[in-house]
Design an enzyme around this catalytic site. Structure first.
Site, PDB file in Angstrom:
ATOM      1  CB  VAL A 123      57.082  36.045  39.510  1.00 34.13           C
ATOM      2  CG1 VAL A 123      56.842  35.092  39.020  1.00 34.13           C
ATOM      3  CG2 VAL A 123      57.299  36.435  41.505  1.00 34.13           C
ATOM      4  CD  GLU A 124      56.673  37.059  34.041  1.00 29.81           C
ATOM      5  OE1 GLU A 124      57.004  36.967  32.881  1.00 29.81           O
ATOM      6  OE2 GLU A 124      55.931  37.992  34.148  1.00 29.81           O
ATOM      7  CB  SER A 125      63.617  37.476  33.773  1.00 30.34           C
ATOM      8  OG  SER A 125      63.181  39.065  35.043  1.00 30.34           O
TER       9      SER A 125
END
Length: 260
Positions: A123-125
């Protein structure tokens, strides 16, 4: 006797004629199973195509998601629809999972962190590389100051935020502290995204500590939904249009000793 018999016969004939007329004047009743039913389709139904069944037990780190809440159900379905293959048009998420999960999972277990946190890096990257506009970097998107406070070297010559194993260890330490503060893995995930100070203020202001009933900023308010959607997409790829299963599902988990 003959007259009585004749009258009786006449009455019978009349009754038969009346009965026959009633039969043919009555509309036939169709069996219930053949009666057609028309269900009005809403815009939401057309968007999500009813792919999520009512019996699906959505959760994050075994903390149940209240899908009976229409608002929660809509936000989850919207997040899943966003990450379906027809929108992403790429297997990059599954390719990254294939690369990252064998390293991340045993470290999470060693620190007692629920396995669902392995979806945070996706989700973050997940669909981008490099450094964010705010300066966050690596699969766990650490800011320089936060990275240093959890033991990572970040300077001109070295940036350990890019080291998968070391940055995962740092993330586990951070997540464990967040759980100790909020006593909820769901809130720990939200605090990972928004920061513990901002989340604590929101809890005190709203007098509410259930993430799904809180009113948060757009990014944090959709963050856990994205994690659950990513969990669905990775664990059941074919259901969401990803026909090529990633190989990690068939691989044995690597062994790793406890990490201090």
């Amino acid at each position: 006797m003959g007259k009585k018999h004749l009258v009786t016969c006449s009455v019978i004939v009349v009754l038969v004629i009346i009965s026959t007329l009633n039969i043919f004047s009555t509309n036939p009743v169709l069996p219930a199973k053949t009666t057609p039913k028309f269900i009005e389709a809403t815009t939401a139904d057309l968007l999500f195509l009813k792919t999520e069944k009512a019996e699906d037990n959505f959760n994050f780190a075994n903390e149940a998601l209240p899908v009976n809440d229409k608002r929660v159900d809509y936000k989850l379905k919207k997040s899943i629809a966003t990450h379906r293959f027809r929108n992403v048009q790429s297997n990059i998420l599954h390719s990254k999972a294939d690369k990252l999960f064998p390293v991340i999972e045993p470290i999470l277990r060693a620190y007692g962190i629920p396995e669902d946190f392995k979806f945070v890096p996706l989700v973050e990257s997940g669909l981008r590389e490099g450094t964010s506009p705010k300066g966050a970097r690596g699969i766990w998107q650490f800011m320089p100051g936060t990275a240093r406070s959890y033991g990572l070297k970040v300077n001109r010559g070295k940036d350990e935020r890019l080291n998968i194993r070391k940055s995962t260890i740092a993330a586990c330490k951070y997540i464990k502290e967040l759980y100790a503060e909020f006593n909820s893995w769901t809130l720990a995930a939200a605090a990972y995204n928004n920061g513990s100070i901002k989340l604590e203020r929101a809890i005190n202001r709203q007098k509410e500590d259930n993430y799904f009933r809180m009113s948060l900023n757009r990014e944090t308010g959709s963050y856990v939904y994205k994690l659950i959607a990513m969990k669905e997409i990775i664990n059941r790829p074919k259901k969401y249009g990803y026909n090529n299963y990633y190989s990690y599902l068939q691989k044995p988990l690597p062994m790793l000793t406890a990490v201090n």
